[in-house]
Design an enzyme around this catalytic site. Structure first.
Site: not given
Ligand code: NG1
Length: 403
Positions: A38-41, A130, A132-134, A177
Site C-alpha cells: 500500500e502506497h508503494t506504486d 478504496g 477503485s470505482s474511479s 488500480d
Molecule cells: P484508492 O484510493 O484506494 O483507489 C489510491 C491510488 C493507488 C494507490 C493507493 C494506495 C489512484 C487512482 N489510486 O488508491 O494507485 O496509490 O491509493 O496504495 O490514485
C-alpha cells in the site's frame, strides 16, 4: 458477462434515454482490493491486488460524430455530455463525468479520435471505498472508446496510459488500480511492478477467503482525501532525496526500487535512522518495509502459508497506521474485530482515510468473521446495506464485447 438483471435494467435505461437503435457494445471494468503493498506504486515498488467481482459497466452505442453522452443508473450522477476535442475542459472537480473525460482526453492526445458514444452506465463497486470505482469508470470508458475508434495497444502500454489518464482528475496516483482493472485474472492475485508494468499472476489457494468490510466513511479521492494523498507522494519524494543526500547513503542505489532490491532491509532502516528524522523517517520506513513485504507475501501465497500471509498483513496495517498515518479509528476497529473473530491477518486496503479493510481467513472461519463484523460494526450503523461487507472473488480484468 453481466448479471442478467443488471443488463436488462441497463438496456431499459438506455432505451428510455436514447431510443432506437439499440446499443451494440458492452464494456465492463472491475474494481479491486489490494491485499498488500500500500502506497508503494507511486514510489516504483510493487503492489499485490486482485480484481473484484464488482465492476462498472457501459452499455454503448457508437456515434458517427465526436460527441459523448452519458446517463448513469445511480440517480445522484446526473446525465453528462461533452465533445471529444484536443483539449477537453473538465467538469467541476469531483464530477463523475471527469473519469470519462480523462479517458477521452488521453486517447485524443495520442490518436485521431473521431467517434464518441451514447452510453448507459452502472456500477456496483462501492464508491470512495478504496476499491477503485474511479479507475473502473475510467477503464470502461477507455476500452469502449478504443474499440469504437479501432485503437489497439499492447496491455502493458495500455495499463501505463490508463494510469497517466487518471491524472486528469488531479490525483498524483500510482498505476495499481488501472493495471489490475485491465489485467486481473480469475482465481489469481497479481504482483504488479511498474515502469514498465509487469505482472506475476499468483494462484489463490482454494481455502483462502478475503473478507472486505467498508467503514462507510467515504474517502473521496477527488475531494477531501486528495490533499492528504498528494501530500504523502511529496513526502516520499522528499524523504528519498534527503536520504540519498546523506553521506552514509553514498554509493547506494538511487530509487526506492533499487534500495529495496539492493540493500537488506535491516541495514536500510538503520541508515534511515541516521539520515532522516520525524515524519520523513516514518514515511521512508513504511515505503521500504512495505515494498519488502510484497515479495514475502507472494512467496507465502505460493506456499499456501496463510499464517505467514496474515502476519504480513498485520505488519502492513501497523506500518500504515503508525508510520504512514493513513488509518482511522473505524479502520482500526474493523481490523481488530476481524482478528478477534479468527482472521489470520487484517489491514486497511487502498489509500486509507476511510474506505475498506481486508481480512484473510480460512474458508471455515469466514462465516464467523463476517458475522462478527456484521454484529459488532454494522448493527449500529443504519447506512449498512449488505453491500458493505463481502467476500472478494478474484476476477478477470476489463473486457469489451459486441452484443
Ligand atoms: P484508492 O484510493 O484506494 O483507489 C489510491 C491510488 C493507488 C494507490 C493507493 C494506495 C489512484 C487512482 N489510486 O488508491 O494507485 O496509490 O491509493 O496504495 O490514485
Amino acid at each position: 458477462m453481466l448479471e442478467p438483471e443488471r443488463l436488462a435494467a441497463l438496456r431499459a435505461q438506455f432505451a428510455q434515454s436514447y431510443g432506437d437503435p439499440p446499443p451494440t457494445l458492452l464494456a465492463r471494468a472491475p474494481g479491486r482490493v489490494n491485499l498488500i503493498g500500500e502506497h508503494t506504486d507511486y514510489n516504483g515498488l510493487p503492489v499485490f491486488p486482485m480484481a473484484l467481482q464488482r465492476n462498472v459497466a457501459y452499455l454503448v452505442r457508437p456515434r458517427a460524430d465526436a460527441r459523448v453522452r452519458l446517463v448513469n443508473r445511480e440517480a445522484r450522477y446526473g446525465a453528462r455530455e461533452f465533445e471529444i476535442e484536443r483539449a477537453i475542459p473538465p467538469f467541476e472537480q469531483g464530477d463523475w463525468g471527469n473519469y470519462v473525460k480523462a479517458a477521452a482526453q488521453m486517447l485524443a492526445t495520442r490518436f485521431p479520435l473521431r467517434r464518441g458514444f451514447d452510453a448507459a452506465v452502472d456500477g456496483n463497486v462501492p464508491l470512495a471505498a478504496g476499491l477503485s470505482s474511479s479507475s473502473a469508470t475510467l477503464v470502461g470508458a477507455l476500452l469502449a472508446l478504443m474499440r469504437i475508434n479501432q485503437v489497439e495497444l499492447p496491455l502493458p502500454e495500455l495499463q501505463e496510459l490508463a494510469a497517466q489518464a487518471e491524472r486528469y482528475v488531479g490525483v498524483a496516483g500510482g498505476g495499481m488500480d488501472q493495471a489490475i482493472s485491465l489485467g486481473g485474472r480469475a482465481g489469481h492475485a497479481l504482483v504488479i511492478d511498474f515502469h514498465p508494468v509487469r505482472m506475476q499472476p499468483t494462484p489463490m489457494p482454494g481455502d483462502w477467503r478475503f473478507v472486505v468490510a467498508n467503514t462507510l466513511v467515504m474517502a473521496e479521492k477527488s475531494g477531501a482525501a486528495r490533499e492528504a494523498y498528494n501530500a504523502r507522494t511529496r513526502e516520499c519524494r522528499e524523504a528519498l532525496a534527503r536520504f540519498l543526500a546523506h553521506p552514509s547513503a553514498a554509493g547506494l542505489p538511487t530509487s526506492y526500487y533499487g534500495l529495496v532490491h539492493g540493500v537488506p532491509l535491516e541495514g536500510l532502516l538503520t541508515l534511515a535512522g541516521q539520515a532522516l528524522e520525524g515524519e520523513l523517517q516514518k514515511r521512508f520506513r513504511h515505503v521500504v518495509s512495505e515494498g519488502a513485504r510484497v515479495e514475502e507475501a507472494r512467496l507465502a501465497m505460493l506456499r499456501g502459508d496463510a499464517r505467514a500471509f496474515g502476519r504480513l498483513m498485520d505488519a502492513s496495517h501497523r506500518s500504515l497506521r503508525e508510520d504512514y498515518e493513513v488509518s482511522s479509528s473505524e479502520l482500526d476497529q474493523l481490523v481488530a474485530i476481524a482478528r478477534e473473530a479468527g482472521a489470520l491477518g487484517a489491514r486497511l486496503s487502498g489509500a486509507g482515510f476511510g474506505g475498506c479493510s481486508v481480512a484473510l481467513c480460512l474458508e471455515r472461519e469466514a462465516p464467523r468473521v463476517v458475522e462478527a463484523l456484521a454484529r459488532r460494526y454494522y448493527a449500529a450503523r443504519p447506512a449498512f446495506s449488505g453491500e458493505a461487507l463481502f467476500i472478494a472473488e478474484a476476477s478477470d480484468g476489463a473486457r469489451v464485447v459486441e452484443l
